[in-house]
Design a protein around this motif. Structure first.
Motif: not given
Lengths: 116, 274
Positions: A56, A58, A60, A77-80, A82, A90
């Protein structure tokens, strides 16, 4: 101290500064600049981390501008997510139509220590 | 000793010490101004700092009506990070005390990579220092190493609406999650989609001078995406920080397509980082 652990006390022995048996931490993995040249026509871009598969992470993204529309820049902005076990980050611009310039972002990837 | 392995796990099987990756150490803290505004705070760090910021705890939102309610909400966010020169960084923080008028006693806390900020290791003795194969310091018992307030790795706040309705500021514009501990005396690292000035059209009238363009009237509210906490609940909300009125011939372009804001969070306990 029934469990194997690294415990760090302060000099007075009155405070546990770190305990590997109970604590959760973050490790630095990588950082990279994401600027307007990285985005596709939908104003998004994905980064994959196959070397971190099964872990996993993180992520930023820090933008240099404090105030999006006031300084006339769009903030990333970003997003994790899988893909199977592979971490994917992303990065996107919130407003898909505005004519403002896109602020550069500094993407930092950190490892959480947790396996998927 | 190249190739030696050191992996230490906690009771839940999470990696807590390793020679493979560099950890973060606590460098300093700096006060967040208590009154409404957007502030630049200068901090020192070698390499990109990881900033945790205090969030206002149990602060009452406005009792006003309509858009006054959005203007009266309380919250804090870190909205920007940029270089201020060699080893200097500028952290932009947004503060909106809402009706409370002041949010005293809040700080940002600065963490940096141990290999860059303590290249020879801390001077504390006796000590435990761990180095990577590449001779980078990755753990130092003389430094307050970053540790989180429990396992909050999957913590994420999702804010779906770009702006609230003008007369319904609480409708679908705020979000909250419940954490497994009290949010009192905690700081978070989080990003937000920050400032947005939104023009609400509230009317129009024909031009007096024979011009073909209708005159459109707008009430513009500037929103910031801010955090606050209550009990064990962490909230993300659209707070109005200023408003104004304008009239524009022919009307204004308004952002109508907007993606959800995702804010992934890490939480620390302030008492561990005095």
């Amino acid at each position: 101290m029934a469990n194997p652990a690294i415990r760090v006390l302060n000099d007075a022995g009155s405070e546990v500064l770190f305990d590997s048996w109970t604590d959760d931490v973050l490790f630095f993995v990588a950082e990279q600049v994401v600027d307007s040249t990285n985005y596709d026509a939908n104003r998004q871009v994905t980064f994959s981390y196959p070397q971190l598969a099964g872990r996993k992470i993180m992520a930023y993204i820090d933008a240099p501008y404090g105030s999006g529309s006031i300084s006339g820049n769009l903030i990333p902005s970003c997003r994790v997510t899988y893909s199977g076990t592979m971490p994917v980050v992303f990065v996107f611009i919130d407003d898909t139509t505005g004519a403002y310039p896109i602020a550069p972002g500094l993407l930092t990837i950190m490892l959480s220590g947790v396996s998927l | 000793m190249t190739g030696a392995v050191l992996n230490v796990q906690n009771s839940r099987g999470h990696l807590t010490v390793t020679r493979d990756y560099v950890g973060y150490g606590y460098l300093s803290k700096a006060a967040i101004p208590a009154t409404q505004g957007i502030y630049d705070i200068w901090v020192s760090c070698v390499g990109t700092p990881r900033i945790f910021f205090d969030i206002p705890y149990n602060v009452a939102d406005s009792s006003g009506q309509g858009y006054q309610q959005a203007l009266g909400k309380a919250g804090v966010a870190m909205a920007g990070l940029r270089s201020g020169g060699t080893n200097a960084w500028i952290v932009t923080v947004i503060v909106n005390p809402g009706d409370s008028g002041s949010l005293p006693g809040l700080y940002i806390r600065v963490f940096g990579r141990v290999d860059l900020n303590w290249p020879s290791g801390s001077s504390r003795v006796p000590n435990l220092k761990i180095w990577t194969d590449a001779q980078k310091l990755c753990f130092d018992a003389g430094v307050r190493m970053l540790k989180l307030a429990g396992d909050t790795y999957e913590t994420e706040l999702i804010l779906t609406n770009a702006v609230p309705g003008l007369y319904d500021p609480n409708n679908n514009c705020d979000a909250a999650i419940t954490l497994p501990f009290s949010m009192a005396n905690k700081s978070i690292a989080a990003q937000t989609r920050s400032t947005l000035s939104y023009p609400y059209n509230y009317g129009s009238y024909p031009p007096f001078d024979g011009s073909p363009e209708e005159i459109y009237q707008y009430h513009i509210i500037t929103y910031n995406t801010l955090f606050a906490a209550s009990g064990s609940q962490l909230q993300i909300k659209r707070c109005g920080t200023s408003d104004s009125f304008t009239e524009v011939p022919g009307g204004m372009g308004v952002v109508t397509t907007s993606k959800p804001a995702y804010s992934r969070l890490a939480v620390i306990d302030n008492t561990k980082f005095p």
